[in-house]
Enzyme design. Structure first.
Site, PDB file in Angstrom:
ATOM      1  CE  LYS A  14     -23.272   5.699  45.908  1.00 37.29           C
ATOM      2  NZ  LYS A  14     -22.796   4.331  45.994  1.00 37.29           N
ATOM      3  NE  ARG A  89     -18.690   4.905  41.968  1.00 36.62           N
ATOM      4  CZ  ARG A  89     -19.103   4.390  43.129  1.00 36.62           C
ATOM      5  NH1 ARG A  89     -19.744   3.256  43.165  1.00 36.62           N
ATOM      6  NH2 ARG A  89     -18.861   5.030  44.245  1.00 36.62           N
ATOM      7  NE  ARG A 145     -15.198   7.180  47.086  1.00 37.51           N
ATOM      8  CZ  ARG A 145     -16.224   6.900  47.888  1.00 37.51           C
ATOM      9  NH1 ARG A 145     -16.302   7.438  49.068  1.00 37.51           N
ATOM     10  NH2 ARG A 145     -17.134   6.071  47.504  1.00 37.51           N
TER      11      ARG A 145
HETATM   12  P1  AMP Z   1     -19.091   2.942  47.099  1.00 32.38           P
HETATM   13  O1  AMP Z   1     -19.269   2.033  48.256  1.00 32.38           O
HETATM   14  O2  AMP Z   1     -20.221   2.845  46.100  1.00 32.38           O
HETATM   15  O3  AMP Z   1     -18.831   4.346  47.496  1.00 32.38           O
HETATM   16  O4  AMP Z   1     -17.781   2.439  46.313  1.00 32.38           O
HETATM   17  C1  AMP Z   1     -16.522   2.395  46.953  1.00 32.38           C
HETATM   18  C2  AMP Z   1     -15.400   2.218  45.927  1.00 32.38           C
HETATM   19  O5  AMP Z   1     -15.572   0.984  45.226  1.00 32.38           O
HETATM   20  C3  AMP Z   1     -15.341   3.283  44.828  1.00 32.38           C
HETATM   21  O6  AMP Z   1     -14.674   4.458  45.236  1.00 32.38           O
HETATM   22  C4  AMP Z   1     -14.576   2.527  43.754  1.00 32.38           C
HETATM   23  O7  AMP Z   1     -13.200   2.430  44.062  1.00 32.38           O
HETATM   24  C5  AMP Z   1     -15.170   1.129  43.868  1.00 32.38           C
HETATM   25  N1  AMP Z   1     -16.373   0.980  43.016  1.00 32.38           N
HETATM   26  C6  AMP Z   1     -17.643   0.737  43.440  1.00 32.38           C
HETATM   27  N2  AMP Z   1     -18.485   0.661  42.402  1.00 32.38           N
HETATM   28  C7  AMP Z   1     -17.745   0.879  41.287  1.00 32.38           C
HETATM   29  C8  AMP Z   1     -18.040   0.953  39.889  1.00 32.38           C
HETATM   30  N3  AMP Z   1     -19.291   0.798  39.427  1.00 32.38           N
HETATM   31  N4  AMP Z   1     -17.007   1.173  39.034  1.00 32.38           N
HETATM   32  C9  AMP Z   1     -15.756   1.319  39.486  1.00 32.38           C
HETATM   33  N5  AMP Z   1     -15.413   1.295  40.781  1.00 32.38           N
HETATM   34  C10 AMP Z   1     -16.382   1.076  41.677  1.00 32.38           C
END
Ligand code: AMP
Length: 195
Positions: A14, A89, A145
């Site tokens: 992503k 999310r 996750r």
């Molecule tokens: P990502 O880089 O999108 O995989 O996000 C890494 C981590 O950031 C996730 O596992 C969550 O802990 C936090 N995170 C990112 N976006 C969100 C969101 N929209 N809502 C809640 N936690 C988020």
């Protein structure tokens, strides 16, 4: 002006695709994960509050995440459009985003959903663990996750599908080919929506 989202499970590529798509469409990519990680590494107040959730593979609470995005969407660069990566999310976040946009008379144009089999997601996560050393790239945290994605984020995908703005993209295979397919699918969708 193009307002896009990209949604996909952990390991779906992503973030990588978001950067390429944003460049193609000439809009900024806004990644909530990147913003959280940057706050954690700078030890800001938000970073201190968010770190435990990131490390455990849990979602940062909606009120913190929504406030972060609300502020970010008030900045100048997103006036000409944006590609949101990793937000919303949860169903609550999706409603909140609709409200933020509606307050300025705006709406999303398209939502890209990256799909890939679990085996490939886990392989990509292992590769990223070797290359980037993210604290949440361990098998246990990855499974957590993925589970959260199924329980919380699938619902968000359904909302956009029902609205008729979901553009599914096969996210398995070569990243460059996935980018090309995603660009073609989004352009086709936007052209049809304009017609
Ligand atoms: P990502 O880089 O999108 O995989 O996000 C890494 C981590 O950031 C996730 O596992 C969550 O802990 C936090 N995170 C990112 N976006 C969100 C969101 N929209 N809502 C809640 N936690 C988020």
């Amino acid at each position: 002006m193009t307002r896009l989202l990209i949604i996909g499970p952990p390991g779906s590529g992503k973030g990588t695709q978001a950067v390429h798509l944003a460049r193609h469409f000439g809009i900024p990519a806004v990644s909530t994960g990147d913003i959280f990680r940057s706050n954690v590494s700078r030890a800001t107040e938000l970073g201190t509050q968010a770190a435990q959730y990131l490390d455990g593979g849990d979602l940062v609470p909606d009120h913190l995440t929504n406030a972060l995005v609300r502020d970010r969407l008030l900045e100048n660069d997103v006036r000409r459009g944006f590609l949101l990566d990793g937000y919303p999310r949860t169903a609550v976040q999706a409603v909140e985003l609709d409200n933020m946009l509606a307050a300025s008379g705006l709406a999303l144009n398209a939502v890209i959903e990256l799909r890939a089999p679990d085996t490939e997601l886990e392989q990509r996560m292992r590769k990223r663990a070797r290359e980037q050393g993210r604290t949440d790239d361990t098998v246990d945290v990855f499974r957590r996750r993925l589970d959260l994605y199924r329980r919380e984020t699938h619902e968000v995908v359904s909302v956009y599908a029902a609205r008729g703005i979901l553009v599914p993209v096969d996210g398995s295979g070569d990243p460059g080919e996935i980018t090309a397919q995603a660009i073609a699918a989004v352009e086709k969708f936007l052209a049809a929506a304009r017609a």
